[in-house]
Motif scaffolding. Structure first.
Motif, mmCIF file in Angstrom:
data_model
loop_
_atom_site.group_PDB
_atom_site.id
_atom_site.type_symbol
_atom_site.label_atom_id
_atom_site.label_comp_id
_atom_site.label_asym_id
_atom_site.label_seq_id
_atom_site.Cartn_x
_atom_site.Cartn_y
_atom_site.Cartn_z
ATOM 1 N N SER A 382 0.834 -1.204 0.000
ATOM 2 C CA SER A 382 0.000 0.000 0.000
ATOM 3 C C SER A 382 0.867 1.251 0.000
ATOM 4 C CB SER A 382 -0.914 0.007 1.232
ATOM 5 O OG SER A 382 -1.798 -1.071 1.211
ATOM 6 N N ASP A 386 1.178 4.122 -3.191
ATOM 7 C CA ASP A 386 0.520 5.412 -2.965
ATOM 8 C C ASP A 386 0.920 6.433 -4.025
ATOM 9 O OD1 ASP A 386 -0.782 7.644 -1.624
ATOM 10 O OD2 ASP A 386 1.231 8.215 -0.968
ATOM 11 N N GLY A 396 -3.872 6.791 -1.456
ATOM 12 C CA GLY A 396 -3.104 5.650 -0.963
ATOM 13 C C GLY A 396 -3.966 4.648 -0.220
ATOM 14 N N SER A 398 -6.758 3.746 -1.119
ATOM 15 C CA SER A 398 -7.461 2.926 -2.106
ATOM 16 C C SER A 398 -6.750 1.598 -2.329
ATOM 17 C CB SER A 398 -7.562 3.668 -3.442
ATOM 18 O OG SER A 398 -8.162 4.935 -3.291
ATOM 19 N N VAL A 399 -5.442 1.572 -2.047
ATOM 20 C CA VAL A 399 -4.646 0.369 -2.328
ATOM 21 C C VAL A 399 -5.197 -0.823 -1.568
ATOM 22 C CG1 VAL A 399 -2.361 -0.670 -2.237
ATOM 23 C CG2 VAL A 399 -2.604 1.758 -2.784
ATOM 24 N N MET A 400 -5.498 -0.615 -0.276
ATOM 25 C CA MET A 400 -5.981 -1.737 0.524
ATOM 26 C C MET A 400 -7.328 -2.231 0.020
ATOM 27 S SD MET A 400 -5.014 -3.839 2.700
ATOM 28 C CE MET A 400 -3.512 -3.018 3.241
#
Length: 721
Positions: A382, A386, A396, A398-400
């Motif tokens: 994550s 980012d 960032g 949003s990655v998870m």
């Protein structure tokens, strides 16, 4: 008598690890009533007794900034548990005790499980747990959840605590807020304003913290009192801004941290460590999240994960193929021909069996993902992504959501959509939840695994890595398109805490892997079974009319005319009769309801290389992506009538003249991008508060998927000609 306790704490504090250590396999997962937040509960059997343990969502605060915080707070207030076990990271004591203070302000019975004592020790941090317990006036038990150390002592302490009301903690928030709270407390108590659920002073604090849930509850009960409290807050806020250039929420947070600092300065913590010496996690991160080496390591990790999955899942997967082949052969030789036999063999065994055949692959996939998650490496992914996400208008955080949806492999778009709640920007949140369905969820993985195994057998891990990269790049490009057109807005900064690297426990890995695999098997045995039966019905009826059936009988008569019964078993005659049977079975399938639908779409889908049977499977995939496999299994089973043929679906596709590696990869591309499953569509509608974006996701994604697949297939044909 069973006693109820709840586990609460910050994310990455080891809360779920302690929950697994306490409950083991005696746990189940569901959702809290009325919301889509995951609820874990289980039973702990210890020397101190039997306890019902609830694992609350991880949270940093009890102010309703997110749905998880609301759920955690409401559960504690409404269910009135015997004890709130606050899991505190011993290596980050100051930050973690902030939540402890909020529990104590509510007047809750609290016990601290001072977790990760081994990590604190390695960092040279020594904590006087007895003194901390005396100063807070609550029990403090040192634990190492990863190994189970301290769990028996924790349960004994919980069992020994007296029942009854607990004196709340009152912190001074400075003269301005304290004076205002005193006045608000009188107004609240005299009017009985929310006092049936909360303390009067605590309600006043929530008004100062702009807690929308409490404010809305208050307005529903007594709008007049709520207006009075809001007026006090507004007056105090103006005063603080003019005198201190701050706001009440900041003052309250500062005073809570000040209270925690005053405790820790009384000899609670002793540090015996050279400050210049880097921690192990920091030393690893110098390479693992390096701007150049980090992405290369990440790609190597993902390639290694796929290599592990395909290498070790192949043998048990082969066993399952043999098992379902044996069951199919047993049914074929035992039951007489007819609709019931066809339902069992084509609708259930070949349909559901095709999905269950991928259980070993799913299990190994979840095992690998659980290892990366528990070790702390997923958080590093994550962090590294980012910078990339901001370039495409995302956050960032949003990655998870992407990873939960299957960004690496095997997630689910539903929790991925729900994970976007942590994003504060509505536009970033909308762009994220519209693109997370492009990830390789656990439902898509069997489709990819089938096609990769059939047509790219020598490079399975590499092709899977390529599929992952395509899904990520496609999602990011679509996000950039959306953020540049219909969802315009500035990107917000991203701040996150990297948890220390940890070696996952075998018990934790087993529990996480089994939970997710069990959900997959359950889905195959319920949802997929039901859909398979419906699709079998659509692929069986109405069948051929008498005239069409008679034409095939005439063909058989011509082949056998003038031949003795002994000659019917010769290979040549037998092959001719079998071909007639195959032609009739395919004609019946093509004339069915599903066959007619698939055939009607073939004029368009042929540009992407899809025939009518593939169309049927893709239509079923709108309900759930696993249905693509079960429908292909049913379709090719109904079209193949040789009783001695027990080959797998992958072999059938590979030997079919209509299938080539180009066709297979075109279908892979379509599967990556086309409409989310029905449950995800409903979730998008619920999270956005409108069906507009849910319908947009179905239409836009499907059109995009077809455009990409058709372009790829036509270019591929042009190159190969």
């Amino acid at each position: 008598m069973e006693q109820a306790i709840v586990l609460a704490g910050n994310p990455n504090s080891g809360k779920t690890t302690l929950f697994n250590a306490l409950t083991g396999a005696r746990q189940h997962v569901g959702n809290y009533p009325g919301v889509t937040v995951e609820k874990k509960q289980g039973t702990c059997l210890s020397e101190a007794g039997r306890f019902e343990v609830i694992d609350l969502p991880g949270t940093y605060s009890l102010t309703a900034y997110s749905l998880e915080e609301v759920v955690a707070r409401d559960y504690i207030v409404n269910e009135n548990p015997q004890m709130v076990v606050n899991i505190v990271d011993a290596s980050n004591l100051e930050r973690n005790l902030y939540l402890t203070v909020q529990f104590m302000e509510m007047g809750l019975p609290v016990c601290i499980a001072l977790n990760m004592m081994d990590v604190a020790k390695k960092r040279g941090v020594k904590i006087d747990t007895e003194k901390l317990s005396q100063l807070l006036n609550i029990p403090v038990v040192p634990t190492v959840a990863r190994t189970g150390k301290g769990k028996q002592e924790l349960m004994k302490v919980i069992a020994s605590q007296p029942s009854g009301p607990v004196k709340p903690l009152d912190i001074s928030y400075g003269p301005d807020i304290d004076q205002a709270l005193d006045g608000m407390e009188q107004i609240i108590e005299s009017g009985g304003f929310l006092t049936h659920r909360y303390r009067a002073r605590w309600v006043g604090l929530k008004f100062f913290e702009n807690d929308q849930q409490i404010i809305e509850l208050g307005q529903k009960q007594d709008e007049k009192i709520a207006s009075k409290l809001a007026a006090v807050v507004e007056q105090t806020t103006k005063h603080l801004r003019s005198t201190l250039d701050t706001h009440p929420e900041g003052v309250i947070a500062d005073q809570r941290y000040g209270y925690v600092n005053s405790l820790l300065r009384q000899g609670i913590i002793q540090i015996h460590q050279d400050e210049n010496r880097l921690r192990l996690s920091d030393r690893i991160d110098r390479i693992a999240i390096h701007r150049l080496f980090g992405p290369l390591i990440m790609a190597a990790v993902l390639l290694g994960l796929y290599q592990f999955i395909f290498t070790y899942s192949g043998i048990p997967g082969g066993w399952l193929d043999l098992f379902f082949g044996w069951v199919s052969g047993l049914v074929d030789h035992t039951l007489p021909g007819g609709l019931f036999k066809s339902l069992l063999m084509s609708g259930i065994i070949d349909g559901v069996g095709g999905v269950l055949g991928f259980v070993p692959l799913i299990m190994f996939m979840f095992l690998g993902i659980s290892f990366l998650e528990d070790s702390g490496y997923l958080a590093r992914i994550s962090f590294m992504l980012d910078r990339v996400f901001r370039m495409f208008g995302l956050h960032g955080g949003s990655v998870m959501a992407f990873i939960v949806s299957g960004g690496i492999a095997g997630g689910c778009a539903v929790p991925g959509v729900m994970a976007t709640r942590t994003l504060k920007s509505p536009k970033e949140r909308l762009a994220t939840l519209l693109t997370v369905p492009f990830m390789n969820c656990g439902a898509k993985m069997p489709v990819f695994a089938l096609l990769v195994a059939a047509f790219f057998e020598d490079n399975q891990a590499q092709v899977m890595l390529l599929i992952t990269m395509i899904s990520w790049m496609g999602a990011l490009l679509v996000a950039r398109l959306l953020r540049s057109t219909i969802i315009k807005g500035e990107s917000t900064p991203f701040i996150m805490e990297l948890p220390p690297y940890r070696l996952p426990t075998l018990k934790g890995l087993f529990i996480h892997t089994w939970e997710r695999t069990r959900q997959y098997i359950k889905k195959a045995g319920t949802v997929i079974l039901g859909i398979s039966i419906v699709l079998w019905t659509m692929m069986t009826f109405p069948g051929l009319n008498d005239i069409e059936t008679n034409e095939f009988e005439i063909q058989r008569g011509k082949i056998t005319a003038g031949l003795g019964g002994t000659l019917l078993s010769t290979p040549s005659i037998k092959q001719q009769l079998l071909q007639v049977d195959v032609d009739q079975a395919r004609a019946e399938l093509k004339n069915s309801i599903a066959g007619r639908i698939g055939t009607s779409l073939e004029g368009i889908t042929r540009f992407a290389g899809f025939d009518w049977r593939t169309n049927i499977a893709l239509i079923g995939g709108f309900a759930a992506k696993e249905v693509v496999i079960s429908t292909l299994g049913t379709a090719y089973s109904l079209g193949a009538v040789d009783p001695e043929e027990t080959v797998s679906l992958a072999q059938r596709l590979k030997s079919d003249p209509g299938w080539t590696p180009l066709t297979a990869f075109s279908l892979i591309l379509f599967t990556i991008f086309y409409a989310p499953c029905f449950v995800t569509v409903v979730c998008i509608a619920r999270e956005t508060g409108t069906w507009k974006w849910a319908v947009f996701s179905v239409v836009f994604n499907t059109c995009l998927a077809f455009a990409i697949s058709a372009f790829f297939y036509q270019v591929g044909r042009f190159i190969l000609v």
